[in-house]
Design a protein around this motif. Sequence first.
Motif, mmCIF file in Angstrom:
data_model
loop_
_atom_site.group_PDB
_atom_site.id
_atom_site.type_symbol
_atom_site.label_atom_id
_atom_site.label_comp_id
_atom_site.label_asym_id
_atom_site.label_seq_id
_atom_site.Cartn_x
_atom_site.Cartn_y
_atom_site.Cartn_z
ATOM 1 N N VAL A 161 13.771 -33.386 0.464
ATOM 2 C CA VAL A 161 13.703 -33.413 -1.003
ATOM 3 C C VAL A 161 14.678 -34.441 -1.573
ATOM 4 O O VAL A 161 14.370 -35.152 -2.538
ATOM 5 N N LYS A 162 15.835 -34.546 -0.949
ATOM 6 C CA LYS A 162 16.826 -35.518 -1.406
ATOM 7 C C LYS A 162 16.312 -36.949 -1.295
ATOM 8 O O LYS A 162 16.698 -37.834 -2.075
ATOM 9 N N ALA A 163 15.421 -37.190 -0.334
ATOM 10 C CA ALA A 163 14.902 -38.544 -0.116
ATOM 11 C C ALA A 163 13.731 -38.889 -1.044
ATOM 12 O O ALA A 163 13.329 -40.053 -1.140
ATOM 13 N N ILE A 164 13.159 -37.875 -1.717
ATOM 14 C CA ILE A 164 11.942 -38.091 -2.508
ATOM 15 C C ILE A 164 12.248 -38.681 -3.877
ATOM 16 O O ILE A 164 13.211 -38.285 -4.558
ATOM 17 N N ARG A 165 11.408 -39.652 -4.275
ATOM 18 C CA ARG A 165 11.445 -40.218 -5.635
ATOM 19 C C ARG A 165 10.021 -40.164 -6.183
ATOM 20 O O ARG A 165 9.080 -40.562 -5.489
ATOM 21 N N ILE A 166 9.857 -39.709 -7.395
ATOM 22 C CA ILE A 166 8.531 -39.693 -8.013
ATOM 23 C C ILE A 166 8.513 -40.667 -9.179
ATOM 24 O O ILE A 166 9.335 -40.580 -10.103
ATOM 25 N N LEU A 167 7.591 -41.615 -9.113
ATOM 26 C CA LEU A 167 7.413 -42.594 -10.195
ATOM 27 C C LEU A 167 6.104 -42.250 -10.892
ATOM 28 O O LEU A 167 5.020 -42.641 -10.441
ATOM 29 N N ASP A 168 6.186 -41.499 -11.957
ATOM 30 C CA ASP A 168 4.985 -41.100 -12.680
ATOM 31 C C ASP A 168 4.645 -42.133 -13.746
ATOM 32 O O ASP A 168 5.445 -43.025 -14.049
ATOM 33 N N GLY A 169 3.453 -42.019 -14.310
ATOM 34 C CA GLY A 169 3.033 -42.956 -15.361
ATOM 35 C C GLY A 169 3.054 -44.399 -14.893
ATOM 36 O O GLY A 169 3.275 -45.322 -15.685
ATOM 37 N N SER A 170 2.807 -44.610 -13.603
ATOM 38 C CA SER A 170 2.827 -45.970 -13.048
ATOM 39 C C SER A 170 1.589 -46.741 -13.503
ATOM 40 O O SER A 170 0.572 -46.147 -13.873
ATOM 41 N N PRO A 171 1.657 -48.056 -13.490
ATOM 42 C CA PRO A 171 0.508 -48.852 -13.946
ATOM 43 C C PRO A 171 -0.733 -48.589 -13.106
ATOM 44 O O PRO A 171 -0.628 -48.445 -11.883
ATOM 45 N N ASN A 172 -1.884 -48.509 -13.764
ATOM 46 C CA ASN A 172 -3.128 -48.304 -13.024
ATOM 47 C C ASN A 172 -3.551 -49.601 -12.352
ATOM 48 O O ASN A 172 -2.837 -50.608 -12.399
ATOM 49 N N ILE A 173 -4.724 -49.605 -11.737
ATOM 50 C CA ILE A 173 -5.142 -50.755 -10.944
ATOM 51 C C ILE A 173 -5.268 -52.024 -11.791
ATOM 52 O O ILE A 173 -4.957 -53.123 -11.338
ATOM 53 N N ILE A 174 -5.695 -51.878 -13.039
ATOM 54 C CA ILE A 174 -5.818 -53.034 -13.939
ATOM 55 C C ILE A 174 -4.444 -53.498 -14.396
ATOM 56 O O ILE A 174 -4.130 -54.699 -14.368
ATOM 57 N N ASP A 175 -3.611 -52.558 -14.796
ATOM 58 C CA ASP A 175 -2.268 -52.898 -15.270
ATOM 59 C C ASP A 175 -1.408 -53.493 -14.156
ATOM 60 O O ASP A 175 -0.533 -54.328 -14.407
ATOM 61 N N THR A 176 -1.652 -53.053 -12.916
ATOM 62 C CA THR A 176 -0.894 -53.601 -11.790
ATOM 63 C C THR A 176 -1.188 -55.086 -11.625
ATOM 64 O O THR A 176 -0.291 -55.889 -11.324
ATOM 65 N N ARG A 177 -2.437 -55.464 -11.833
ATOM 66 C CA ARG A 177 -2.791 -56.892 -11.775
ATOM 67 C C ARG A 177 -2.016 -57.663 -12.835
ATOM 68 O O ARG A 177 -1.533 -58.777 -12.591
ATOM 69 N N GLU A 178 -1.893 -57.093 -14.029
ATOM 70 C CA GLU A 178 -1.135 -57.749 -15.096
ATOM 71 C C GLU A 178 0.344 -57.874 -14.721
ATOM 72 O O GLU A 178 0.993 -58.876 -15.039
ATOM 73 N N LYS A 179 0.850 -56.867 -14.030
ATOM 74 C CA LYS A 179 2.250 -56.915 -13.576
ATOM 75 C C LYS A 179 2.445 -58.057 -12.576
ATOM 76 O O LYS A 179 3.456 -58.767 -12.611
ATOM 77 N N ILE A 180 1.475 -58.218 -11.679
ATOM 78 C CA ILE A 180 1.558 -59.311 -10.698
ATOM 79 C C ILE A 180 1.506 -60.656 -11.419
ATOM 80 O O ILE A 180 2.239 -61.593 -11.077
ATOM 81 N N LYS A 181 0.647 -60.770 -12.418
ATOM 82 C CA LYS A 181 0.531 -62.026 -13.166
ATOM 83 C C LYS A 181 1.860 -62.395 -13.820
ATOM 84 O O LYS A 181 2.231 -63.571 -13.866
ATOM 85 N N LYS A 182 2.576 -61.412 -14.312
ATOM 86 C CA LYS A 182 3.887 -61.685 -14.931
ATOM 87 C C LYS A 182 4.852 -62.273 -13.910
ATOM 88 O O LYS A 182 5.649 -63.158 -14.225
ATOM 89 N N ILE A 183 4.781 -61.770 -12.679
ATOM 90 C CA ILE A 183 5.646 -62.304 -11.621
ATOM 91 C C ILE A 183 5.263 -63.741 -11.292
ATOM 92 O O ILE A 183 6.119 -64.602 -11.088
ATOM 93 N N LEU A 184 3.952 -64.009 -11.265
ATOM 94 C CA LEU A 184 3.477 -65.340 -10.895
ATOM 95 C C LEU A 184 3.713 -66.384 -11.970
ATOM 96 O O LEU A 184 3.656 -67.583 -11.699
#
Length: 403
Positions: A161-184
């Motif tokens: 349990v100490k090792a677990i991290r939960i990242l909720d409300g993460s970007p969906n498949i479309i938003d993840t592409r937008e996140k990658i574009k920002k990096i590029l």
Amino acid sequence: MSTHSASSQMLGYLYQVRYALFLILEQELDYSISIESLDDITFEEHGTPKELIQTKHHTTKNASVADTSSDLWRTIRVWCDALKKGKINPDETVLTLVTTSKATSENIIAQALYPEGTDKRDVDKALALLEETANSNSNQSNKKAYEEFLLLTKEERRQLVKAIRILDGSPNIIDTREKIKKILKTSTRKEFLEEVLDRLEGWWFEKTIQFLMKRRPSVLPITQEEVLNKLNDITEQYHKNNLPIYEIDFDIPSENDLSKDKKVFIEQLKLIMLRPKRVQQAISDYIRAYEQRSRWIRNDLLFDDELIKYEKILIDEWERKFEAMLEQLDFEENKTENTLVNYGRGLYNTIQDMEINIREKCTEPFIMRGSYHILANEMKVGWHAEFKDRLRHLLNELLEEVT
């Protein structure tokens, strides 16, 4: 399995692969990444797992990470199994659940397992609630996960349990592409951003497929350096002194597979009696150059009249050498057909070995060679001294078909 279930599963897999690309581009440390080895996504350092990531994608906007969420408990079950088998050391490995679902005020476990630095993270509370939920055993779909969790010793449960991290409300498949574009954006010209990302993702998906299928015995986790090198290779092709070379997967057609309007350049090669293997190579150069040029035009990558200017340069260079060949032939006392063929083949070989690039760093030989075949197909250049007289009837026939 229903169509909806299958499509959701496929979407979840595509999300996993795209999210892995986002993570490795965002990652500051030079870790290697594996897809579906110990977990959905695994970051490694010198072969040691440093972070295991499970991704959960939902299309419904109101999905939440409830205390009895199957996403949560299936993930915990996977990690329990890895811990029992000694595949991970929870004191050295971060266990992350990435989900598009959102933790509400009622989802206490998820909030208590937020990453370090957040006000709500409370390992003791999360452990107590997980044990309480597992002991209640009211959710039959989670029964196996509850049992696996409770089979761990008290200390093992706490370590996990100490090792677990939960990242909720993460970007969906479309938003993840937008996140990658920002990096590029930092390395790519704005007008080519979509195309660069398309090509990077195409390469990335192929790499992950190879990794999953283990086509080669020596397939290793994909390194961040490998991804960044590929990105650099792609972006460099969009500089002003270069053009992208697209990977076109096709079977080289035979002469019989080509339409009549694309066979003139082959007749040109027959006039100089080129061997069949070299004719096939010429067909390959013609098709590849034709496809590259077409894509450059469609993607608006060429400057004004750039292709026309390039062809003028090619024609000018050909004309100089063609006239020189005719001068040499003028001194031949006995101009037999063999003589004309040999001189024509010599001209063709000379042209094939030239290096006239459309742009300074666009140096793929097939571009120039294929462009010459395109010009030969239009009878703007030729190899045999009498090519215009010998093949004029072909152009006339094609013109008659058009009209």
